[in-house]
Design an enzyme around this catalytic site. Structure first.
Site, PDB file in Angstrom:
ATOM      1  N   GLY A  10      -2.632   8.717   2.518  1.00  0.00           N
ATOM      2  CA  GLY A  10      -3.086   7.991   1.335  1.00  0.00           C
ATOM      3  C   GLY A  10      -2.108   7.952   0.175  1.00  0.00           C
TER       4      GLY A  10
ATOM      5  N   ASN B   9       0.039   5.573  -0.576  1.00  0.00           N
ATOM      6  CA  ASN B   9       0.002   4.247  -1.213  1.00  0.00           C
ATOM      7  C   ASN B   9      -1.256   4.093  -2.054  1.00  0.00           C
ATOM      8  OD1 ASN B   9       2.299   2.372  -0.547  1.00  0.00           O
ATOM      9  ND2 ASN B   9       1.875   3.228   1.473  1.00  0.00           N
TER      10      ASN B   9
ATOM     11  N   HIS C 288       2.813  -3.110   4.928  1.00  0.00           N
ATOM     12  CA  HIS C 288       3.400  -2.815   6.242  1.00  0.00           C
ATOM     13  C   HIS C 288       4.844  -2.359   6.041  1.00  0.00           C
ATOM     14  CE1 HIS C 288       3.964  -3.143  10.571  1.00  0.00           C
ATOM     15  NE2 HIS C 288       5.119  -3.739  10.313  1.00  0.00           N
TER      16      HIS C 288
ATOM     17  N   ASP D 246      -0.301  -8.135  11.404  1.00  0.00           N
ATOM     18  CA  ASP D 246       0.921  -8.089  10.608  1.00  0.00           C
ATOM     19  C   ASP D 246       1.512  -9.480  10.361  1.00  0.00           C
ATOM     20  OD1 ASP D 246       0.678  -5.321  10.397  1.00  0.00           O
ATOM     21  OD2 ASP D 246       1.785  -4.983  12.240  1.00  0.00           O
TER      22      ASP D 246
ATOM     23  N   ALA E 143       9.746   2.831  -1.830  1.00  0.00           N
ATOM     24  CA  ALA E 143       9.660   1.416  -2.218  1.00  0.00           C
ATOM     25  C   ALA E 143       8.221   0.914  -2.124  1.00  0.00           C
ATOM     26  CB  ALA E 143      10.583   0.579  -1.341  1.00  0.00           C
TER      27      ALA E 143
HETATM   28  C1  GAR Z   1       2.686   3.519   5.104  1.00  0.00           C
HETATM   29  O1  GAR Z   1       4.054   3.624   5.367  1.00  0.00           O
HETATM   30  C2  GAR Z   1       2.171   2.136   5.465  1.00  0.00           C
HETATM   31  O2  GAR Z   1       3.100   1.119   5.183  1.00  0.00           O
HETATM   32  C3  GAR Z   1       1.975   2.288   6.947  1.00  0.00           C
HETATM   33  O3  GAR Z   1       1.425   3.561   7.107  1.00  0.00           O
HETATM   34  C4  GAR Z   1       1.867   4.405   6.052  1.00  0.00           C
HETATM   35  C5  GAR Z   1       0.652   4.982   5.375  1.00  0.00           C
HETATM   36  O4  GAR Z   1       1.039   5.974   4.463  1.00  0.00           O
HETATM   37  N1  GAR Z   1       1.112   1.270   7.444  1.00  0.00           N
HETATM   38  C6  GAR Z   1       1.178   0.806   8.697  1.00  0.00           C
HETATM   39  O5  GAR Z   1       1.974   1.223   9.513  1.00  0.00           O
HETATM   40  C7  GAR Z   1       0.183  -0.268   9.015  1.00  0.00           C
HETATM   41  N2  GAR Z   1       0.400  -0.759  10.337  1.00  0.00           N
HETATM   42  P1  GAR Z   1       0.038   6.433   3.312  1.00  0.00           P
HETATM   43  O6  GAR Z   1      -1.267   6.816   3.998  1.00  0.00           O
HETATM   44  O7  GAR Z   1       0.701   7.633   2.711  1.00  0.00           O
HETATM   45  O8  GAR Z   1      -0.120   5.299   2.351  1.00  0.00           O
END
Ligand code: GAR
Length: 211
Positions: free
Chosen positions: A12, A14, A109, A145, A173
């Site tokens: 989590g 993001n 993504h 995607d 980023a």
């Molecule tokens: C992030 O890097 C996101 O872009 C990726 O998973 C991670 C989640 O991190 N999403 C995907 O791969 C979707 N197919 P987070 O839980 O720390 O935000």
């Protein structure tokens, strides 16, 4: 303000970046709830600590995807959500779910789409020898995607990069890009017309300054 719900499955980070951005009173969106399909998602603790409703809708507790998604929709609606951000939500959403939130559902993504859809984006980018990688925020469409691109950020791939080191650089980023994308949408500076997102002229300069 735009009333946002965030769907997560794990760390989590993001989601945390969006929550932190939304703590600025000038941010044009508010985070109404954080919802996880996994009861053990680390991100839930962060949301609770910030006083944001943290909801679990466990996909394993539902007999079908349709029932699971109906429960997700009920929870979002109960919290007043009218715009949904997928942030590391690792369930593929159905066409019916996408239709329910038509043009009010975005995802982040970890690649420069349309390159590297799907999983293992960082390994594949390194294996291909590309010199730029990055992340994309896009509106969700039934094709995985794919969907109109709101914003992207690029980072270099450097000598000695491992999937983990590249993922970490891209994640930094992502944490800047996702709040920017939500802000542009909430301010009406990123407008979806058909299958394209048009960015208001001034906002393009703003984006360029950030990266
Ligand atoms: C992030 O890097 C996101 O872009 C990726 O998973 C991670 C989640 O991190 N999403 C995907 O791969 C979707 N197919 P987070 O839980 O720390 O935000």
């Amino acid at each position: 303000k735009l009333k946002v719900g965030i769907l997560i499955s794990g760390r989590g980070s993001n989601m945390a970046a969006l929550v932190e951005a939304a703590q600025d009173p000038a941010f044009p969106a508010e985070i109404c709830c954080v919802l996880s399909n996994r009861p053990d998602a680390k991100g839930l603790d962060f949301a609770r600590a910030r006083g944001i409703p943290a909801v679990v809708v466990d996909h394993k507790a539902h007999a079908s995807k349709a029932e699971f998604e109906a429960a997700v929709i009920d929870a979002l609606v109960a919290h007043g959500v009218d715009f949904v951000c997928l942030a590391g939500f690792m369930r593929i959403v159905s066409p019916a779910f996408i239709e329910r939130w038509h043009n009010r559902l975005i995802n982040i993504h970890p690649s420069l789409l349309p390159s590297y859809k799907g999983l293992h984006t960082h390994e594949r980018a390194i294996a291909d020898g590309v010199k730029l990688a990055g992340c994309t925020v896009h509106f969700v469409r039934a094709e995985m995607d794919a969907g109109p691109i709101v914003a992207q950020a690029a980072v270099p791939v450097v000598a000695g990069d491992t999937p983990d080191s590249l993922a970490a650089r891209i994640l930094t980023a992502e944490h800047r890009l996702y709040p920017l994308a939500v802000r542009l949408i909430a301010e009406g500076k990123a407008k979806i017309t058909g299958e394209r997102v048009e960015i208001a002229p001034g906002a393009v300069d703003e984006t360029a300054r950030l990266f």
